[in-house]
Design a protein around this motif. Structure first.
Motif, PDB file in Angstrom:
ATOM      1  N   THR A  96      15.942  -3.995   6.679  1.00  0.00           N
ATOM      2  CA  THR A  96      16.142  -4.227   5.251  1.00  0.00           C
ATOM      3  C   THR A  96      15.257  -3.357   4.362  1.00  0.00           C
ATOM      4  O   THR A  96      15.337  -3.444   3.140  1.00  0.00           O
ATOM      5  N   ALA A  97      14.414  -2.521   4.963  1.00  0.00           N
ATOM      6  CA  ALA A  97      13.544  -1.634   4.179  1.00  0.00           C
ATOM      7  C   ALA A  97      14.334  -0.418   3.696  1.00  0.00           C
ATOM      8  O   ALA A  97      15.324  -0.017   4.309  1.00  0.00           O
ATOM      9  N   GLN A 124       0.828  -1.196   0.000  1.00  0.00           N
ATOM     10  CA  GLN A 124       0.000   0.000   0.000  1.00  0.00           C
ATOM     11  C   GLN A 124       0.870   1.257   0.000  1.00  0.00           C
ATOM     12  O   GLN A 124       2.027   1.243   0.416  1.00  0.00           O
ATOM     13  N   THR A 125       0.296   2.363  -0.467  1.00  0.00           N
ATOM     14  CA  THR A 125       1.005   3.637  -0.592  1.00  0.00           C
ATOM     15  C   THR A 125       0.458   4.647   0.405  1.00  0.00           C
ATOM     16  O   THR A 125      -0.744   4.735   0.624  1.00  0.00           O
ATOM     17  N   VAL A 126       1.373   5.430   0.985  1.00  0.00           N
ATOM     18  CA  VAL A 126       1.020   6.562   1.831  1.00  0.00           C
ATOM     19  C   VAL A 126       1.427   7.824   1.079  1.00  0.00           C
ATOM     20  O   VAL A 126       2.527   7.896   0.526  1.00  0.00           O
ATOM     21  N   ARG A 127       0.519   8.810   1.068  1.00  0.00           N
ATOM     22  CA  ARG A 127       0.800  10.094   0.412  1.00  0.00           C
ATOM     23  C   ARG A 127       0.674  11.207   1.450  1.00  0.00           C
ATOM     24  O   ARG A 127      -0.347  11.342   2.109  1.00  0.00           O
ATOM     25  N   SER A 169       5.536   3.761  -1.153  1.00  0.00           N
ATOM     26  CA  SER A 169       4.862   2.457  -1.110  1.00  0.00           C
ATOM     27  C   SER A 169       5.690   1.542  -0.225  1.00  0.00           C
ATOM     28  O   SER A 169       6.925   1.535  -0.301  1.00  0.00           O
ATOM     29  N   TYR A 170       5.011   0.771   0.608  1.00  0.00           N
ATOM     30  CA  TYR A 170       5.674  -0.074   1.598  1.00  0.00           C
ATOM     31  C   TYR A 170       5.512  -1.539   1.227  1.00  0.00           C
ATOM     32  O   TYR A 170       4.391  -2.050   1.164  1.00  0.00           O
ATOM     33  N   VAL A 220       3.952   4.549  10.743  1.00  0.00           N
ATOM     34  CA  VAL A 220       3.219   3.700   9.809  1.00  0.00           C
ATOM     35  C   VAL A 220       3.517   2.257  10.194  1.00  0.00           C
ATOM     36  O   VAL A 220       4.686   1.886  10.355  1.00  0.00           O
ATOM     37  N   ILE A 221       2.462   1.453  10.352  1.00  0.00           N
ATOM     38  CA  ILE A 221       2.635   0.021  10.595  1.00  0.00           C
ATOM     39  C   ILE A 221       2.163  -0.701   9.346  1.00  0.00           C
ATOM     40  O   ILE A 221       1.053  -0.473   8.868  1.00  0.00           O
ATOM     41  N   VAL A 222       3.029  -1.563   8.835  1.00  0.00           N
ATOM     42  CA  VAL A 222       2.711  -2.334   7.639  1.00  0.00           C
ATOM     43  C   VAL A 222       2.531  -3.793   8.058  1.00  0.00           C
ATOM     44  O   VAL A 222       3.447  -4.410   8.590  1.00  0.00           O
TER      45      VAL A 222
END
Length: 173
Positions: free
Chosen positions: A89-90, A57-60, A107-108, A130-132
């Motif tokens: 590693t992100a 998903q993308t955050v804007r 985008s995550y 942000v939690i993915v």
């Protein structure tokens, strides 16, 4: 049929609106975070301050503060030697200074907890999280990285992982 927020709240559906906003994080939609501030510059913030999204998903971020420029910058040693507060590693991100009405998106792909800050306003507590993914299902609930050398106002401002997981979206205090 899709109801507007005004229609839901007008019908006394505050609880329904909260439920819808929490579940919105699990759609494929872009999640919007706005950068805000008082006209006199005495207070600045991200809204929402905490979000739960799914991998991919993308955050804007959009700067809606007419009197300030802002950044969205991942806590990473690659960004001004800041402490690592995201999965190891992100790939870290750093926007340029965003003028009013400018946007920046990320985008995550990797699950985890990602903390970020605004370069000129970190000391004022302008941070977000942000939690993915789903920590409970994947065995992680703690933030990767350490507190490091963060301003006290920044440390106090972060919503907890548990609060974000419970609500999906956490608004600023």
């Amino acid at each position: 049929m899709r109801l507007t927020r005004r229609e839901i709240l007008g019908a006394g559906g505050g609880f329904v609106a909260l439920t819808l906003s929490s579940s919105a994080a699990w759609t494929d939609e872009i999640v919007d975070i706005v950068m805000k501030g008082r006209d006199d510059g005495s207070h600045v913030w991200f809204d929402p301050i905490g979000v739960l999204i799914k991998p991919g998903q993308t955050v804007r971020w959009t700067n809606l503060n007419s009197g300030n420029s802002h950044t969205t910058t991942a806590y990473s040693p690659e960004n001004f030697g800041r402490p690592l507060r995201m999965p190891k590693t992100a790939r870290p991100w750093a926007s340029d200074y965003l003028l009013p009405n400018e946007t920046f998106s990320v985008s995550y792909a990797e699950q985890g907890v990602y903390d970020y800050f605004c370069i000129p306003h970190e000391h004022a507590g302008m941070v977000g999280r942000v939690i993915v993914g789903e920590p409970a299902k994947n065995g992680w609930t703690q933030l990767d990285g350490a507190n490091g050398d963060l301003p006290e106002e920044a440390l106090k401002a972060f919503p907890t992982v548990e609060e974000i997981m419970a609500k999906g979206i956490v608004l600023p205090a």
